[in-house]
Design an enzyme around this catalytic site. Structure first.
Site, PDB file in Angstrom:
ATOM      1  CG  ASP A 338      -1.732   1.236   1.365  1.00 24.69           C
ATOM      2  OD1 ASP A 338      -2.343   1.632   0.357  1.00 24.69           O
ATOM      3  OD2 ASP A 338      -1.759   1.826   2.461  1.00 24.69           O
ATOM      4  CG  ASP A 527      -4.054   1.367   6.754  1.00 25.95           C
ATOM      5  OD1 ASP A 527      -4.781   0.375   6.505  1.00 25.95           O
ATOM      6  OD2 ASP A 527      -4.359   2.528   6.444  1.00 25.95           O
ATOM      7  CG  ASP A 531      -4.591  -0.976   2.699  1.00 27.30           C
ATOM      8  OD1 ASP A 531      -4.990  -0.534   1.619  1.00 27.30           O
ATOM      9  OD2 ASP A 531      -3.757  -0.386   3.405  1.00 27.30           O
TER      10      ASP A 531
END
Length: 652
Positions: A338, A527, A531
């Protein structure tokens, strides 16, 4: 531990006192019993050599058999009462058979060697578990707290939420809290694995076990001792250790049918051999075969490795939630990252405000802040930090992957990404912001765009080095982000990532993870909140910064407890090595069984020899598994300049 094994105790020690009792190998009950039994066997041998009375030799052998047998026969009988057949069953039958054949010394030797292996197994597992529970010892014995205007020294267990702790230089924090007064450089290495001290001041969150560097701190307690971050981590890992990885399940799958199969085979050997030859010879061989095929080494091979590896990972600042997660981490070949909070610092700031339609910068920022006051998105913190205090908007609603809608002083307002809100006259401004690597959001009032805000979250300085290291080690690296394609491409180029997927909603990330999984085992690093779908979809979910995120350590399979991305390659290397050790142990255990069975069947090895070889092999397997408890932190070079990087290819 597998029921198929039947090794060890019914229950492992589950309290601090029990584990403290096993601080030294000679404190293990089974090893003590084996020492006494061994002494009796030596005395019996001396009596035999000295041609002493036969009853003395027999008495010593019986004593050794009873003492050593007590370490596994009672637990075997309890398992049999529950319908569980294990290795202890094989050993008990073999010992009884040897006694029936008049080989009391052989039976005593079998029990003696098996007691040693039981004790070493117990010690190995307990010793490696202590590595994890040692985290709790990082909490100091006392804490200074201010109550009623007085400073009192209390036990950490007496701290309550809302107390004000006084933490002097060099002292450890007794529990989690928020700094209310003072500035310092915190040593977090024992918890997060980060060697560089972390600057902290009023408003900073701090956690149990952190060491105050300079300056006196006043810390408002936010968690009781039993609920602080260290206690939470230990509870989660211990609960998750019951989950078995693929290699561990393989051992169980082999061991469970093997035990009854061996018993049946031994019965057939004894029956057919007795019908065709000397019953005594073939019954003895059947007993030897029964012991030779014992899968105890196979069943203990993986649990010892898993427990050792998980405890060692905690020293690297990596929380691995059980054997399944460890084994999966060792198989990963694709890493999806991410952007926000993983590749970047997660400290976004407003870098530009563009206006249109006669609106002022202050108006644009005020409307944006009013909407973001109800949001938990990282961009919200940046916008709120740049704005004066505002009254939150009314009727705020989040549109997943798009933005926010609400009402400010009766006017309908929206804030969101370009595309969901048309940029209009700000198209060129949006294009420029995105080319500069910033995330741009548009603000709309009464159906008309009034401005755009550019927010940029700087790349972590270690990110390019980590990405380069992963690619060098053979991993495929991809970036998944909800940001626009241009912003994503600019940041990916800085990080050295070619495979970039941008403009993604949470469900899109999960879909792309599924696509990546079709080619190679894939880990998603995020995180743990925004996500969540991708973390759940991946073969393995890895959360960043688990010390302060409940959702992260609850939902992810692995959590990096610090904020340094360099923990990721360390975790992957450690898991790959641990998985290799697991497979070595399984292979060695099966090889021992394969070699010993024909030697036992054809009478090449007797009962004592088979037991000796088998238990030495088990000790080797345990020792090899304990090697997974050794850690080597990767020392990646600091990133300075990176050249000759390929341009990022962005997939939308």
């Amino acid at each position: 531990m597998s029921d198929a094994c039947g090794c060890g105790h019914d229950e492992a020690p589950d309290d601090d006192g029990a584990e403290a009792d096993l601080a030294r190998w000679w404190q293990v009950v089974e090893i003590r019993a084996a020492i006494v039994a061994g002494a009796l066997l030596v005395a019996a041998l001396i009596s035999s050599v000295a041609e002493g009375p036969q009853y003395v030799e027999l008495g010593l052998q019986v004593g050794a058999l009873v003492i050593a047998g007590y370490t596994f026969v009672p637990s075997t009988l309890r398992r049999l009462a529950r319908g569980k057949i294990g290795v202890g069953t094989l050993m008990t039958i073999a010992a009884v058979g040897a006694v029936v054949l008049g080989e009391v010394g052989e039976a005593a030797m079998l029990a003696f060697l098996f007691a040693i292996s039981e004790g070493l197994e117990e010690y190995a597992v307990t010793r490696t578990r202590r590595g994890l529970r040692a985290l709790l010892s990082l909490v100091p014995d006392t804490a200074t707290v201010r109550r009623g205007g007085r400073e009192l020294v209390v036990s950490p267990t007496d701290l309550v939420v809302g107390d004000t702790m006084i933490v002097k230089p060099g002292e450890r924090l007794a529990t989690d809290g928020t700094i209310s007064s003072g500035h310092t450089a915190l040593d977090t290495s024992a918890i997060t694995g980060e060697s560089v001290p972390t600057e902290a001041g009023p408003g900073s969150e701090v956690y149990a076990g952190f060491i105050n560097g300079t300056g006196v701190l006043e810390v408002t307690v936010t968690a009781a001792a039993r609920d602080n971050s260290l206690a939470k981590i230990v509870r989660i890992v211990e609960a998750e250790q019951s989950r078995k990885g693929q290699a561990q399940r393989l051992a169980d799958k082999i061991a469970r049918p093997l035990v009854p199969s061996v018993m049946i085979a031994a019965g057939v050997i004894a029956g057919v051999g007795s019908a065709l030859g000397d019953p005594r010879v073939w019954v003895e061989r059947a007993l030897v075969v029964l012991v030779a095929a014992s899968p105890c080494a196979l069943a203990i091979a993986i649990p010892v490795t898993v427990v050792a590896a998980i405890g060692a990972a905690s020293k690297l600042g990596v929380l691995i939630k059980g054997g399944a997660a460890l084994e999966a981490l060792g198989r990963i070949r694709t890493v999806a990252l991410d952007k926000t909070g993983t590749l970047t610092r997660n400290q976004p700031s407003v870098v530009e405000i563009a206006t249109t339609g006669g609106a002022s910068r202050a108006e644009v920022l005020t409307v944006a802040a009013a909407l973001e006051a109800r949001s938990e998105h990282p961009l919200a913190r940046a916008i709120l930090a740049a704005a004066d205090p505002v009254t939150p908007a009314d009727d705020v609603d989040a549109v997943t992957g798009a933005g926010l809608v609400g009402s400010v002083e009766g006017h309908p307002v929206r804030l969101g990404r370009p595309g969901w809100i048309e940029a209009g006259a700000l198209t060129d401004d949006i294009d420029r912001m995105q080319r500069a690597g910033a995330t741009a959001v548009l603000i709309e009032r009464d159906g008309t765009v009034i401005g755009a805000i550019a927010v940029r979250d700087e790349l972590r300085p270690e990110a390019p080095t980590v990405v380069a290291g992963l690619r060098r080690d053979g991993y495929s690296v991809a970036m998944l982000t909800g940001d626009n394609a241009r912003t994503a491409a600019a940041l990916a180029e800085q990080a050295g990532i070619e495979n970039v997927h941008a403009d993604l909603r949470p469900e899109d990330k999960a879909r792309i993870i599924n696509t990546l999984r079709a080619h190679q085992p894939t880990a998603m690093v995020g995180d743990g909140v925004n996500d969540a779908p991708a973390l759940a979809t991946a073969d393995l979910g890895i959360a960043m910064g688990a010390m302060g995120t409940d959702v992260a350590i609850e939902t992810a399979d692995v959590a990096l407890m610090g904020e340094d991305l360099r923990h990721l390659p360390s975790a992957l290397t450690h898991a790959r090595r641990s998985r290799t050790i697991m497979l070595q142990n399984v292979g060695l255990s099966l090889a021992i069984i394969t070699v010993l069975m024909p030697l036992a069947l054809f009478g090449v090895l007797g009962l004592a020899a088979v037991v000796l070889v088998h238990e030495i092999a088990e000790i080797v397997v345990i020792g090899n598994g304990v090697r997974a408890g050794r850690t080597t932190r990767l020392h990646l070079p600091d990133n300075s300049t990176t050249t000759d990087r390929p341009l990022a290819k962005t997939t939308q």
